[in-house]
Write an enzyme that holds these catalytic residues in place. Structure first.
Site, PDB file in Angstrom:
ATOM      1  N   GLY A   1      53.609  45.630 -30.384  1.00  0.00           N
ATOM      2  CA  GLY A   1      52.532  45.745 -29.405  1.00  0.00           C
ATOM      3  C   GLY A   1      51.394  46.593 -29.910  1.00  0.00           C
ATOM      4  O   GLY A   1      51.039  46.552 -31.088  1.00  0.00           O
TER       5      GLY A   1
ATOM      6  N   THR B   1      57.624  49.279 -23.914  1.00  0.00           N
ATOM      7  CA  THR B   1      57.362  47.950 -23.327  1.00  0.00           C
ATOM      8  C   THR B   1      57.478  46.891 -24.407  1.00  0.00           C
ATOM      9  O   THR B   1      56.820  46.970 -25.442  1.00  0.00           O
ATOM     10  CB  THR B   1      55.950  47.878 -22.702  1.00  0.00           C
ATOM     11  OG1 THR B   1      54.970  48.112 -23.705  1.00  0.00           O
ATOM     12  CG2 THR B   1      55.803  48.849 -21.554  1.00  0.00           C
TER      13      THR B   1
ATOM     14  N   GLU C   1      53.712  42.957 -20.833  1.00  0.00           N
ATOM     15  CA  GLU C   1      54.555  44.025 -21.380  1.00  0.00           C
ATOM     16  C   GLU C   1      55.704  44.283 -20.419  1.00  0.00           C
ATOM     17  O   GLU C   1      55.481  44.605 -19.255  1.00  0.00           O
ATOM     18  CB  GLU C   1      53.777  45.336 -21.447  1.00  0.00           C
ATOM     19  CG  GLU C   1      52.618  45.383 -22.388  1.00  0.00           C
ATOM     20  CD  GLU C   1      51.972  46.767 -22.324  1.00  0.00           C
ATOM     21  OE1 GLU C   1      52.669  47.758 -22.646  1.00  0.00           O
ATOM     22  OE2 GLU C   1      50.806  46.848 -21.940  1.00  0.00           O
TER      23      GLU C   1
ATOM     24  N   ILE D   1      62.211  47.295 -19.745  1.00  0.00           N
ATOM     25  CA  ILE D   1      63.548  46.988 -19.233  1.00  0.00           C
ATOM     26  C   ILE D   1      64.199  48.288 -18.777  1.00  0.00           C
ATOM     27  O   ILE D   1      64.169  49.291 -19.516  1.00  0.00           O
ATOM     28  CB  ILE D   1      64.398  46.278 -20.308  1.00  0.00           C
ATOM     29  CG1 ILE D   1      63.669  45.009 -20.792  1.00  0.00           C
ATOM     30  CG2 ILE D   1      65.783  45.928 -19.756  1.00  0.00           C
ATOM     31  CD1 ILE D   1      64.364  44.276 -21.925  1.00  0.00           C
TER      32      ILE D   1
ATOM     33  N   HIS E   1      66.882  49.970 -18.753  1.00  0.00           N
ATOM     34  CA  HIS E   1      68.178  50.091 -19.432  1.00  0.00           C
ATOM     35  C   HIS E   1      67.938  50.873 -20.717  1.00  0.00           C
ATOM     36  O   HIS E   1      66.879  50.748 -21.333  1.00  0.00           O
ATOM     37  CB  HIS E   1      68.734  48.698 -19.784  1.00  0.00           C
ATOM     38  CG  HIS E   1      70.000  48.746 -20.576  1.00  0.00           C
ATOM     39  ND1 HIS E   1      71.209  49.055 -20.004  1.00  0.00           N
ATOM     40  CD2 HIS E   1      70.244  48.548 -21.902  1.00  0.00           C
ATOM     41  CE1 HIS E   1      72.145  49.046 -20.940  1.00  0.00           C
ATOM     42  NE2 HIS E   1      71.587  48.737 -22.101  1.00  0.00           N
TER      43      HIS E   1
ATOM     44  N   TYR F   1      62.765  44.060 -31.761  1.00  0.00           N
ATOM     45  CA  TYR F   1      61.648  43.219 -32.223  1.00  0.00           C
ATOM     46  C   TYR F   1      62.210  41.941 -32.839  1.00  0.00           C
ATOM     47  O   TYR F   1      63.238  41.961 -33.523  1.00  0.00           O
ATOM     48  CB  TYR F   1      60.826  43.959 -33.290  1.00  0.00           C
ATOM     49  CG  TYR F   1      60.046  45.131 -32.753  1.00  0.00           C
ATOM     50  CD1 TYR F   1      58.958  44.936 -31.907  1.00  0.00           C
ATOM     51  CD2 TYR F   1      60.390  46.443 -33.100  1.00  0.00           C
ATOM     52  CE1 TYR F   1      58.233  46.015 -31.407  1.00  0.00           C
ATOM     53  CE2 TYR F   1      59.670  47.521 -32.618  1.00  0.00           C
ATOM     54  CZ  TYR F   1      58.595  47.301 -31.767  1.00  0.00           C
ATOM     55  OH  TYR F   1      57.888  48.368 -31.279  1.00  0.00           O
TER      56      TYR F   1
HETATM   57  N1  RBF Z   1      48.090  49.965 -17.726  1.00  0.00           N
HETATM   58  C1  RBF Z   1      46.955  50.159 -17.016  1.00  0.00           C
HETATM   59  O1  RBF Z   1      45.887  50.325 -17.611  1.00  0.00           O
HETATM   60  N2  RBF Z   1      46.955  50.159 -15.649  1.00  0.00           N
HETATM   61  C2  RBF Z   1      48.091  49.982 -14.923  1.00  0.00           C
HETATM   62  O2  RBF Z   1      48.040  49.984 -13.694  1.00  0.00           O
HETATM   63  C3  RBF Z   1      49.319  49.802 -15.651  1.00  0.00           C
HETATM   64  N3  RBF Z   1      50.482  49.649 -14.997  1.00  0.00           N
HETATM   65  C4  RBF Z   1      51.645  49.461 -15.706  1.00  0.00           C
HETATM   66  C5  RBF Z   1      52.840  49.308 -15.010  1.00  0.00           C
HETATM   67  C6  RBF Z   1      54.016  49.105 -15.683  1.00  0.00           C
HETATM   68  C7  RBF Z   1      55.292  48.924 -14.914  1.00  0.00           C
HETATM   69  C8  RBF Z   1      54.015  49.067 -17.113  1.00  0.00           C
HETATM   70  C9  RBF Z   1      55.293  48.866 -17.872  1.00  0.00           C
HETATM   71  C10 RBF Z   1      52.833  49.235 -17.800  1.00  0.00           C
HETATM   72  C11 RBF Z   1      51.629  49.428 -17.118  1.00  0.00           C
HETATM   73  N4  RBF Z   1      50.419  49.584 -17.775  1.00  0.00           N
HETATM   74  C12 RBF Z   1      49.269  49.790 -17.067  1.00  0.00           C
HETATM   75  C13 RBF Z   1      50.372  49.417 -19.233  1.00  0.00           C
HETATM   76  C14 RBF Z   1      50.436  50.741 -19.937  1.00  0.00           C
HETATM   77  O3  RBF Z   1      49.128  51.236 -20.033  1.00  0.00           O
HETATM   78  C15 RBF Z   1      50.996  50.481 -21.332  1.00  0.00           C
HETATM   79  O4  RBF Z   1      52.329  50.050 -21.239  1.00  0.00           O
HETATM   80  C16 RBF Z   1      50.861  51.703 -22.187  1.00  0.00           C
HETATM   81  O5  RBF Z   1      51.170  51.349 -23.488  1.00  0.00           O
HETATM   82  C17 RBF Z   1      51.711  52.877 -21.698  1.00  0.00           C
HETATM   83  O6  RBF Z   1      51.505  53.961 -22.576  1.00  0.00           O
HETATM   84  P1  ADP Z   2      54.998  48.383 -29.144  1.00  0.00           P
HETATM   85  O1  ADP Z   2      53.625  48.943 -29.112  1.00  0.00           O
HETATM   86  O2  ADP Z   2      55.361  47.789 -30.478  1.00  0.00           O
HETATM   87  O3  ADP Z   2      55.257  47.406 -28.022  1.00  0.00           O
HETATM   88  P2  ADP Z   2      56.552  50.346 -27.651  1.00  0.00           P
HETATM   89  O4  ADP Z   2      56.413  51.824 -27.847  1.00  0.00           O
HETATM   90  O5  ADP Z   2      55.993  49.734 -26.402  1.00  0.00           O
HETATM   91  O6  ADP Z   2      55.966  49.622 -28.959  1.00  0.00           O
HETATM   92  O7  ADP Z   2      58.103  50.021 -27.764  1.00  0.00           O
HETATM   93  C1  ADP Z   2      58.528  48.716 -27.502  1.00  0.00           C
HETATM   94  C2  ADP Z   2      59.791  48.344 -28.259  1.00  0.00           C
HETATM   95  O8  ADP Z   2      60.842  49.270 -27.941  1.00  0.00           O
HETATM   96  C3  ADP Z   2      60.295  46.984 -27.809  1.00  0.00           C
HETATM   97  O9  ADP Z   2      59.691  45.932 -28.554  1.00  0.00           O
HETATM   98  C4  ADP Z   2      61.810  47.101 -28.080  1.00  0.00           C
HETATM   99  O10 ADP Z   2      62.097  46.684 -29.401  1.00  0.00           O
HETATM  100  C5  ADP Z   2      62.090  48.590 -27.938  1.00  0.00           C
HETATM  101  N1  ADP Z   2      62.749  48.984 -26.688  1.00  0.00           N
HETATM  102  C6  ADP Z   2      63.791  49.848 -26.630  1.00  0.00           C
HETATM  103  N2  ADP Z   2      64.187  50.040 -25.369  1.00  0.00           N
HETATM  104  C7  ADP Z   2      63.391  49.284 -24.570  1.00  0.00           C
HETATM  105  C8  ADP Z   2      63.321  49.063 -23.153  1.00  0.00           C
HETATM  106  N3  ADP Z   2      64.169  49.676 -22.315  1.00  0.00           N
HETATM  107  N4  ADP Z   2      62.371  48.219 -22.679  1.00  0.00           N
HETATM  108  C9  ADP Z   2      61.516  47.614 -23.518  1.00  0.00           C
HETATM  109  N5  ADP Z   2      61.520  47.785 -24.872  1.00  0.00           N
HETATM  110  C10 ADP Z   2      62.452  48.603 -25.404  1.00  0.00           C
HETATM  111 MG    MG Z   3      54.830  47.775 -25.960  1.00  0.00          MG
END
Ligand code: RBF
Ligand code: ADP
Ligand code: MG
Length: 161
Positions: free
Chosen positions: A28, A40, A92, A95, A97, A104
């Protein structure tokens, strides 16, 4: 049996909630969501582009499965992350858990079950994180309801779908 003319759709897909979709987990934005305790799993753009217009941007709760794992609760953000002003639409999935390793490249199946709220902008990262924690609480509560819990048993999560 395939839906009308769209080669990207098949009988495992749907257009309303619950909405079922799957794809590969890719790298990501690398913003360190994991360090914040909210990793995520991101889908590639070709999966994001399959979303029908009926699935509006915003935050959803639902069910998720990595390859042939158990089916876990999840929260998902669909859209442009106003806080980060992304140029590309993303999906994104966090999970609910604790995984021992990253996944990945694996196949992620998700069922979007309910809508929580629209995407918002925030004054600070703390506000964003607190709001996500609240989303997770909402998801935990909603997914305990029998009709929502039932969706985790859908054929979509069986190996051949
Ligand atoms: N990003 C936003 O800019 N606004 C949001 O309201 C927002 N809500 C989120 C809610 C959930 C459940 C998740 C998983 C992500 C959300 N994000 C949102 C994305 C978030 O900015 C992104 O996952 C970042 O990478 C977190 O550091
Ligand atoms: P990226 O910017 O690459 O998405 P993140 O910091 O968002 O990096 O981490 C996401 C990765 O973390 C997922 O692709 C997966 O491999 C791992 N991961 C481990 N635990 C979880 C979880 N509970 N939910 C989602 N991703 C998870
Ligand atoms: Mg991510």
């Amino acid at each position: 049996m395939r839906h009308s003319q769209n080669p990207d759709r098949n009988m495992c897909d749907s257009t309303a909630l619950p909405f079922f979709i799957n794809g590969e987990v890719i790298k990501g934005f690398g913003r360190g969501s994991k360090e914040l305790g909210i990793p995520t799993a991101n889908f590639p753009l070709e999966v994001v582009n399959k979303l029908p217009d009926s699935i509006t941007t915003g935050i959803y709760y639902g069910w998720a499965q990595v390859d042939d794992s158990s089916v876990y609760k999840m929260v998902m953000s669909v859209g442009w992350n106003p806080y980060y002003k992304n140029k590309e639409k993303s999906m994104e999935t966090h999970i609910i858990h604790k995984f021992e390793t990253d996944f990945y490249g694996k196949n992620l199946k998700v069922a979007l079950v309910g809508y929580i709220r629209p995407e918002l902008n925030f004054a600070s990262m703390d506000d964003l994180i607190n709001t996500i924690h609240n989303d997770i609480k909402q998801a935990e509560i909603q997914l305990e309801k029998p009709e929502q819990a039932e969706i985790a048993k859908n054929d979509f999560f069986k190996p051949n779908c």
